[in-house]
Write a protein that holds these residues in place. Structure first.
Motif, short mmCIF file in Angstrom:
data_model
loop_
_atom_site.label_atom_id
_atom_site.label_comp_id
_atom_site.label_asym_id
_atom_site.label_seq_id
_atom_site.Cartn_x
_atom_site.Cartn_y
_atom_site.Cartn_z
N UNK A 164 0.82 -1.21 0.00
CA UNK A 164 0.00 0.00 0.00
C UNK A 164 0.85 1.26 0.00
N UNK A 165 2.13 1.12 0.42
CA UNK A 165 3.05 2.26 0.35
C UNK A 165 3.66 2.41 -1.04
N UNK A 166 3.36 1.47 -1.94
CA UNK A 166 3.82 1.59 -3.32
C UNK A 166 4.98 0.71 -3.69
N UNK A 167 5.44 -0.14 -2.79
CA UNK A 167 6.57 -1.01 -3.10
C UNK A 167 6.08 -2.30 -3.77
N UNK A 168 6.95 -2.90 -4.55
CA UNK A 168 6.67 -4.22 -5.14
C UNK A 168 7.07 -5.27 -4.12
N UNK A 169 6.11 -6.06 -3.67
CA UNK A 169 6.35 -7.00 -2.56
C UNK A 169 6.17 -8.43 -3.04
N UNK A 170 7.14 -9.27 -2.67
CA UNK A 170 7.06 -10.71 -2.94
C UNK A 170 7.16 -11.44 -1.61
N UNK A 171 6.17 -12.30 -1.34
CA UNK A 171 6.16 -13.10 -0.12
C UNK A 171 6.62 -14.52 -0.46
N UNK A 172 7.63 -15.00 0.27
CA UNK A 172 8.15 -16.35 0.08
C UNK A 172 7.66 -17.24 1.21
N UNK A 173 7.17 -18.42 0.87
CA UNK A 173 6.64 -19.37 1.87
C UNK A 173 7.15 -20.77 1.53
N UNK A 174 7.68 -21.47 2.53
CA UNK A 174 8.25 -22.80 2.28
C UNK A 174 7.19 -23.87 2.09
N UNK A 175 5.97 -23.60 2.55
CA UNK A 175 4.89 -24.55 2.36
C UNK A 175 4.14 -24.27 1.06
N UNK A 176 3.27 -25.20 0.69
CA UNK A 176 2.57 -25.08 -0.58
C UNK A 176 1.40 -24.10 -0.51
N UNK A 177 1.01 -23.72 0.70
CA UNK A 177 -0.08 -22.75 0.87
C UNK A 177 0.38 -21.64 1.81
N UNK A 221 16.44 -28.00 4.30
CA UNK A 221 16.37 -29.10 5.25
C UNK A 221 15.47 -30.21 4.71
N UNK A 222 15.48 -31.34 5.39
CA UNK A 222 14.65 -32.46 4.96
C UNK A 222 13.18 -32.10 4.97
N UNK A 223 12.43 -32.74 4.09
CA UNK A 223 10.99 -32.48 4.04
C UNK A 223 10.33 -32.95 5.34
N UNK A 224 9.31 -32.23 5.74
CA UNK A 224 8.60 -32.58 6.96
C UNK A 224 7.19 -32.04 6.92
N UNK A 225 6.51 -32.13 8.06
CA UNK A 225 5.13 -31.67 8.12
C UNK A 225 5.02 -30.18 7.87
N UNK A 226 6.08 -29.42 8.16
CA UNK A 226 6.03 -27.97 8.01
C UNK A 226 6.98 -27.48 6.93
N UNK A 227 7.24 -28.31 5.94
CA UNK A 227 8.14 -27.90 4.86
C UNK A 227 7.80 -28.66 3.59
N UNK A 228 7.13 -27.96 2.67
CA UNK A 228 6.78 -28.55 1.37
C UNK A 228 7.67 -28.01 0.25
N UNK A 229 8.78 -27.38 0.60
CA UNK A 229 9.58 -26.65 -0.38
C UNK A 229 10.05 -27.55 -1.52
N UNK A 230 9.98 -27.00 -2.71
CA UNK A 230 10.44 -27.69 -3.92
C UNK A 230 11.69 -27.03 -4.50
N UNK A 231 11.88 -25.75 -4.21
CA UNK A 231 13.04 -25.02 -4.72
C UNK A 231 13.69 -24.22 -3.59
N UNK A 232 14.91 -23.81 -3.83
CA UNK A 232 15.67 -23.04 -2.85
C UNK A 232 16.10 -21.71 -3.45
N UNK A 233 15.96 -20.66 -2.66
CA UNK A 233 16.48 -19.34 -3.02
C UNK A 233 17.49 -18.95 -1.96
N UNK A 234 18.69 -18.60 -2.37
CA UNK A 234 19.73 -18.26 -1.40
C UNK A 234 19.58 -16.82 -0.93
N UNK A 235 20.09 -16.51 0.25
CA UNK A 235 20.08 -15.12 0.71
C UNK A 235 20.77 -14.18 -0.26
N UNK A 236 21.86 -14.65 -0.89
CA UNK A 236 22.57 -13.79 -1.85
C UNK A 236 21.67 -13.41 -3.02
#
Length: 487
Positions: A164-177, A221-236
């Motif tokens: 709402x302040x006008x920035x382009x925002x991307x939210x990253x989530x490790x789960x599928x939802x 990390x290994x897949x678990x109940x709280x991690x559905x991640x399929x890809x990795x994005x590094x901090x860099x």
């Protein structure tokens, strides 16, 4: 305030629940929102107390007397505007916040606080039904990009404010939802996930992009109940693509109970049970843990433990017992001593009312089993002596248990993520970032901010929303030199 004499004329009215036998048949919400007329009467009870302690009792400083008065006067849309001025997601807090505002209400001295939470619930539900909750896209874009890591209430609040302040925002989530522990930790019978989906639609219309099944860090990390991640994005990669990064993950490391027999089949962390259940309700696969026909023991007396109780009852558990190591609290708080602060008193949830044997001052000494499978636990009574918790001699007893859920709280956020960014941590393993002064919410890493449980530790949804909003303002100031976002 509402009607000057309203608090003397009208009694507090709590929201009603559907009967137990009806609500145990499904995972739908069962709280019945107040009608317009009931809400008006409850708003009338808001008294001219001089100093509205409810405002300070609320972590996001909701302007409670104002919207109570507006509801009393039938000005619902204005009430919604006032409510949204401090709270991005009142449909979240109106359902799952424990309402510290009501503990601080002046009328709570007499054990009859204004029904603030029920009025908030009524306002936002009416707002959605009436079509008053609409996207608020920024009139002008800034050209700046912000990454928000974690889509719980802190991340969602920060993302919406920044968009709402006008920035382009991307939210990253490790789960599928999207939703964090709002989505996966809280059962649907307390909080249906359509509330998150509806806000996501609004936020997308405001320009927020959601990228799910993405792990942000160096090594997934290994897949678990709280991690559905399929890809990795590094901090860099994030630091190159974005002008600022907000870390807003939850406090996800559960407190363990390292006693003999911990390895037995049937002993689980609470979220190993709750997360798959929420996924099952959403149609994402069957929960591998089922409590039907079993004796269930829940260790831990807080909200997560209560959620295990309610879910076990819906499974059809034979018996559910909940243990708490602390002494049984008093039925009523000592009002003159504790008001307007959050009081120590016995709290009985709707899940407890559905069927649960509760016991206090109990410590678990050992899990018992045969052939690697849990069959019971050995416990003992404890008492406070000389400022320390001591076992009562000769108080050991054994309880039958086919399933045990450990619901003793959470110790810190995922350390691998903080380490990947090089963020300094406090003594509890949380991101070290101050909430005061210039550079608030900034970590030691340039461009990296932290808000919510990742910074303050395990806390309430209302604190997460507050920190997300405040961090958004700090990021906006960092990017633009000043900000018109509210703090």
């Amino acid at each position: 305030m509402g009607k000057p004499s309203g608090f003397m004329e009208f009694k507090r009215l709590n929201e009603a629940y559907l009967p137990v036998d009806q609500r145990l048949k499904n995972y739908n919400e069962f709280v019945q929102t107040l009608t317009d007329e009931q809400s008006k009467v409850q708003g009338a009870r808001c008294m001219d107390c001089g100093i509205p302690f409810c405002n300070n009792g609320c972590p996001i400083n909701n302007i409670i007397p104002d919207w109570n008065d507006l509801v009393y006067r039938g000005k619902w849309q204005e009430a919604l505007t006032v409510l949204h001025s401090t709270n991005n997601f009142p449909e979240f807090t109106g359902r799952i916040c424990p309402a510290p505002c009501e503990a601080a209400c002046t009328l709570n001295i007499d054990q009859a606080a204004v029904g603030i939470k029920s009025i908030e619930h009524a306002i936002i539900d009416k707002g959605w039904e009436s079509g008053w909750v609409i996207p608020q896209p920024a009139i002008k874009k800034t050209g700046k990009k912000v990454a928000v890591v974690g889509s719980g209430p802190a991340g969602l609040a920060a993302a919406q404010q920044l968009a709402r302040a006008g920035h382009a925002v991307v939210v990253f989530e490790k789960n599928s939802r999207v939703g964090g522990l709002l989505r996966y930790g809280i059962p649907d019978f307390k909080f249906e996930k359509s509330h998150i989906d509806r806000r996501m639609d609004q936020m997308r219309a405001e320009g927020v992009e959601f990228r799910t099944s993405v792990w942000v860090g160096k090594n997934m990390p290994g897949k678990g109940t709280a991690n559905d991640a399929q890809t990795t994005v590094s901090p860099d990669e994030l630091m190159k693509e974005f002008d600022a990064v907000v870390l807003s993950g939850g406090s996800e490391t559960p407190r363990d109970l390292p006693v003999p027999g911990r390895e037995l089949q049937g002993v689980h962390f609470a979220l190993e049970f709750l997360i798959p259940q929420n996924k099952e309700v959403a149609g994402d696969g069957r929960n591998p843990i089922h409590a039907d026909g079993k004796h269930v023991v829940v260790i831990g007396g807080g909200d997560t433990g209560s959620d295990c109780v309610g879910t076990s009852n819906r499974h059809g558990a034979t018996a559910v017992t909940q243990f708490e190591v602390m002494p049984r609290p008093p039925e009523l708080e000592n009002g003159p001593l504790t008001w307007p602060y959050w009081p120590l008193k016995l709290r009985t949830s709707s899940s407890h009312e559905e069927g649960c044997e509760r016991d206090w001052s109990v410590t678990t000494k050992e899990f018992i089993g045969e052939n690697g499978k849990l069959s019971g636990l050995k416990a003992a009574r404890v008492e406070w002596k000389d400022g320390k918790l001591s076992e009562v001699a000769g108080s050991e007893f054994i309880v039958k248990a086919d399933l045990v859920f450990l619901a003793m709280g959470f110790t810190n956020p995922i350390q691998a993520m903080l380490d990947a960014f090089g963020v300094e941590k406090d003594g509890r393993g949380n991101a070290n970032a101050s909430t005061e002064g210039k550079g608030c919410y900034q970590t030691n890493v340039p461009k990296v901010f932290a808000a919510g449980d990742v910074r303050r530790g395990q806390s309430l949804v209302v604190w997460a929303i507050r920190e997300g909003r405040q961090a958004a303002r700090a990021v906006d100031e960092f990017l633009m030199g000043s900000s018109v976002l509210p703090r």
